[in-house]
Design a protein around this motif. Structure first.
Motif, mmCIF file in Angstrom:
data_model
loop_
_atom_site.group_PDB
_atom_site.id
_atom_site.type_symbol
_atom_site.label_atom_id
_atom_site.label_comp_id
_atom_site.label_asym_id
_atom_site.label_seq_id
_atom_site.Cartn_x
_atom_site.Cartn_y
_atom_site.Cartn_z
ATOM 1 N N UNK A 173 0.783 -0.953 0.175
ATOM 2 C CA UNK A 173 0.250 -0.372 -0.419
ATOM 3 C C UNK A 173 1.109 1.426 0.149
ATOM 4 N N UNK A 174 1.862 0.933 0.468
ATOM 5 C CA UNK A 174 3.688 2.232 0.637
ATOM 6 C C UNK A 174 3.479 2.020 -0.370
ATOM 7 N N UNK A 175 4.279 1.017 -0.979
ATOM 8 C CA UNK A 175 5.467 0.659 -1.918
ATOM 9 C C UNK A 175 4.849 1.435 -3.471
ATOM 10 N N UNK A 176 2.876 0.653 -3.654
ATOM 11 C CA UNK A 176 2.882 1.503 -5.110
ATOM 12 C C UNK A 176 2.611 3.497 -5.242
ATOM 13 N N UNK A 177 2.135 4.034 -3.899
ATOM 14 C CA UNK A 177 2.365 5.305 -4.264
ATOM 15 C C UNK A 177 3.514 5.441 -4.398
ATOM 16 N N UNK A 178 4.280 4.978 -4.257
ATOM 17 C CA UNK A 178 5.774 5.895 -3.918
ATOM 18 C C UNK A 178 6.291 5.672 -5.247
ATOM 19 N N UNK A 179 5.653 4.568 -6.100
ATOM 20 C CA UNK A 179 5.944 4.359 -7.440
ATOM 21 C C UNK A 179 5.302 4.777 -8.068
ATOM 22 N N UNK A 180 4.075 5.333 -8.357
ATOM 23 C CA UNK A 180 3.310 6.081 -9.032
ATOM 24 C C UNK A 180 3.621 7.320 -8.986
ATOM 25 N N UNK A 181 3.771 8.302 -7.718
ATOM 26 C CA UNK A 181 3.694 9.554 -6.824
ATOM 27 C C UNK A 181 6.058 9.874 -7.811
ATOM 28 N N UNK A 183 8.725 7.779 -8.345
ATOM 29 C CA UNK A 183 8.821 7.503 -9.777
ATOM 30 C C UNK A 183 8.523 7.912 -10.874
ATOM 31 N N UNK A 184 6.750 7.553 -11.202
ATOM 32 C CA UNK A 184 6.228 7.872 -12.825
ATOM 33 C C UNK A 184 6.243 8.762 -12.721
ATOM 34 N N UNK A 185 6.070 9.747 -11.438
ATOM 35 C CA UNK A 185 6.150 11.269 -11.177
ATOM 36 C C UNK A 185 4.456 11.873 -12.043
ATOM 37 N N UNK A 186 3.781 10.590 -11.293
ATOM 38 C CA UNK A 186 1.969 11.022 -11.135
ATOM 39 C C UNK A 186 2.001 12.215 -10.389
ATOM 40 N N UNK A 187 0.521 13.000 -10.718
ATOM 41 C CA UNK A 187 0.599 13.434 -9.595
ATOM 42 C C UNK A 187 -0.317 13.112 -8.897
#
Lengths: 227, 81
Positions: A173-181, A183-187
């Motif tokens: 639940x934390x890893x995926x949020x960090x990945x998207x925000x 690393x992938x630079x999503x807003x």
């Protein structure tokens, strides 16, 4: 390749005051520096130009594999999720209206595929759309200086292994949020929408993820750590 | 401002998503508190290291599998009416 580094490796929004890490690069929104030929490639692929689509695949396959690998933490699932994501993207290209970057759209498809794999394999883990406990005291205990730049201290492959392990140790639940925000630079809003979370939930998980990662990296990067 | 409040606002501070008054209070605290300054700096570095990291090349086997599957499905799709 240099262009792509500019495109996707700017830390959007995060203040870049540290002189140790790419401080000479300006901060761009990814959409400002997207490769010029991307929309032409997407348009060509929409008309059935397989070569154009394969160019897009070759451009993003490494990043998409890292994304699916980081989410699933399983190579076979990561490979399948990546493959399914590219096939789905091709199938649904007509539905891509160009309101976002093609890469952002592709990331969202890949995230869905990877999450399906993760849920199928680990049915007992907390669901991403459920609340996770973020109320635990987040006050960091280690407050050491990291000393020399990790990029200077470790070889690229060694650093890659350290980062993979550090992120792999986070709860999904934390890893995926960090990945998207980060690393992938999503807003924050895009991340919330992609994961079916509220904006405050994304912010709360992002804070926890960043602090936990900092904690996980501290033993490698703190001044005086054995390299 | 207390150290605990700095940590609470850390993500928004790093994303520059705070109003000017709150930002100023945080920076005043950071000017006086070395522990918080180190937490802010190392958290910032954590984000930058991940953000700047280059994805590893795809293993050859993974890449072959992907491109084989794409070739098979995409060509099939294009010839199927």
């Amino acid at each position: 390749m240099a262009d792509e580094r500019v495109c996707y490796h700017q830390c959007r929004g995060v203040m870049m005051s540290s002189p140790k890490v790419n401080s000479t690069q300006a901060t761009f929104l990814p959409s400002q520096v997207v490769k010029d030929d991307e929309s032409a490639l997407v348009s060509a692929a929409k008309t059935g130009d397989i070569q154009a689509f394969e160019t897009l695949v070759s451009r993003y396959e490494r990043k998409i594999f890292r994304l699916t690998q980081n989410i699933t933490q399983n190579r076979e699932d990561a490979e399948d999720a990546m493959q399914e994501a590219f096939l789905k993207a091709y199938e649904h290209l007509d539905g891509f209206q160009g309101n976002s970057r093609f890469y952002t759209w592709l990331v969202r498809i890949a995230v869905n595929q990877a999450l399906m794999k993760l849920r199928r394999r680990r049915t007992n883990i907390v669901s991403l759309d459920e609340d996770v406990d973020t109320s635990e005291d987040t006050m960091p205990r280690e407050v050491e200086d990291w000393g020399p730049s990790p990029e200077e201290r470790y070889q690229q492959s060694e650093l890659g292994d350290i980062l993979s392990k550090a992120i792999g140790d986070l709860d999904p639940g934390f890893r995926i949020v960090f990945q998207l925000r980060d690393i992938e630079q999503l807003s924050t809003e895009e991340t919330a929408e992609a994961l079916g979370l509220s904006v405050p939930a994304v912010k709360s998980r992002l804070l926890r993820a960043r602090l936990k990662l900092r904690h996980n990296l501290n033993r490698y990067f703190r001044r005086g750590a054995t390299t | 401002m207390k150290c605990k409040e700095i940590v609470k606002e850390l993500a928004d501070y790093l994303d520059e998503d705070l109003d000017a008054t709150l930002k100023k209070s945080i920076e005043e605290h950071l000017g006086k508190c070395q522990d918080c300054r180190l937490v802010v700096d190392t958290t910032k570095q954590t984000i930058q290291i991940f953000c700047n990291s280059e994805p590893a090349p795809l293993p050859a086997e993974t890449r072959n599998k992907l491109h084989h599957a794409l070739a098979k499905h995409l060509h099939h799709r294009n010839v199927t009416p």
